[in-house]
Design an enzyme around this catalytic site. Structure first.
Site, PDB file in Angstrom:
ATOM      1  CB  SER A 154      -0.896   0.010   1.245  1.00  0.00           C
ATOM      2  OG  SER A 154      -1.551   1.256   1.382  1.00  0.00           O
ATOM      3  CE1 TYR A 167      -4.450  -2.794   4.693  1.00  0.00           C
ATOM      4  CE2 TYR A 167      -3.365  -0.758   4.013  1.00  0.00           C
ATOM      5  CZ  TYR A 167      -3.988  -1.951   3.685  1.00  0.00           C
ATOM      6  OH  TYR A 167      -4.138  -2.304   2.366  1.00  0.00           O
TER       7      TYR A 167
END
Length: 262
Positions: A154, A167
């Site tokens: 990400s 995350y």
């Protein structure tokens, strides 16, 4: 023979396994791959109807596809999944090996550092790190030499936004793991790379980027290409890394964010 040199087996239709391939980025990747001549094994956790619809769409393009259930958060099920995959390869393709692994399956958690619970943290570990680590380990005996692995990271591993500490940390770990895999699997000619999407309009994380017009506009204003990403933008990048012309790309982090937060 140099394991990085294509062999006669390269003429055989490649088979890609995509975790979380029933929707979103996984499905977009599958469709790109099939348009380039690959067959696909999709995994899904609960979206069986969507997974079968993806299989039908792939078969309509003239390629073969199978959808298999898999919970990437539960490593105890990986040996049984590997056995099912082995049987599936033999039954549908008369093959013992698949060629490409895309570790795409994921979940999103948005919570400040102080509000992140241990249960949320553990879920992210199990899906994004432990799952990737041990599923890849379990499947490597079924992967052909000279194959490819793409892990999904990400943009949040590069830039920091409040609410994504856990995350982003998991994705940072996946990026480090990718380099280690590339090093250790090099003798088998297996290239391992990581693709890091920016904000994408999917149902990931509750679909906030897709459904919240204000959030969408803010992200677009901070992206060099002036819009939020679409699943097709990422599917094309992942698929391209599995093509023969990109065989010399290895151990790289490739961000596909349209130039977000430059």
């Amino acid at each position: 023979m140099n394991p990085t040199t294509p062999t006669a087996s390269a003429a055989v239709t490649p088979i890609a396994l995509i975790t979380g391939g029933s929707r979103g980025l996984g499905r977009a990747t599958a469709l790109h791959l099939t348009s380039l001549g690959s067959d696909v094994v999709l995994t899904y956790r609960s979206q069986q109807v969507e997974a079968q619809a993806a299989v039908a769409q792939i078969e309509a393009q003239g390629r073969r596809a199978v959808a298999l259930p898999l919970d990437v958060a539960d490593s105890r099920g990986f040996p049984a999944f590997a056995a099912t995959l082995r049987d599936t390869l033999a039954r549908h393709w008369q093959r013992e090996r698949f060629d490409h692994l895309v570790n795409n399956a994921g979940v999103g958690v948005h919570a400040s550092f102080m509000e992140t619970t241990e249960a949320q943290f553990d879920e992210l570990v199990n899906v994004h790190l432990k799952g990737v680590f041990f599923l890849t380990q379990q499947l490597l005996p079924l992967m052909a030499d000279g194959g490819r692995i793409v892990n999904l990271s990400s943009g949040l591993a590069r830039f920091a936004l409040p609410g994504y500490a856990a995350y982003g940390a998991m994705k940072g770990a996946v990026e480090v793991l990718t380099r280690y895999l590339a090093k250790e699997l090099g003798p088998r000619g297996i290239a391992v790379n990581v693709v890091a999407p920016g904000a994408i309009e999917t149902d990931f994380g509750g679909g906030a980027v897709r459904d919240n017009a204000q959030l969408n506009a803010v992200i677009a204003s901070q992206t060099a290409l002036g819009r939020v990403g679409q699943p097709d933008d990422i599917g094309g990048v992942v698929a391209s890394l599995l093509q023969p012309g990109n065989r010399w790309i290895n151990a790289q982090r490739i961000e596909a964010s349209g130039g977000m937060f430059l």
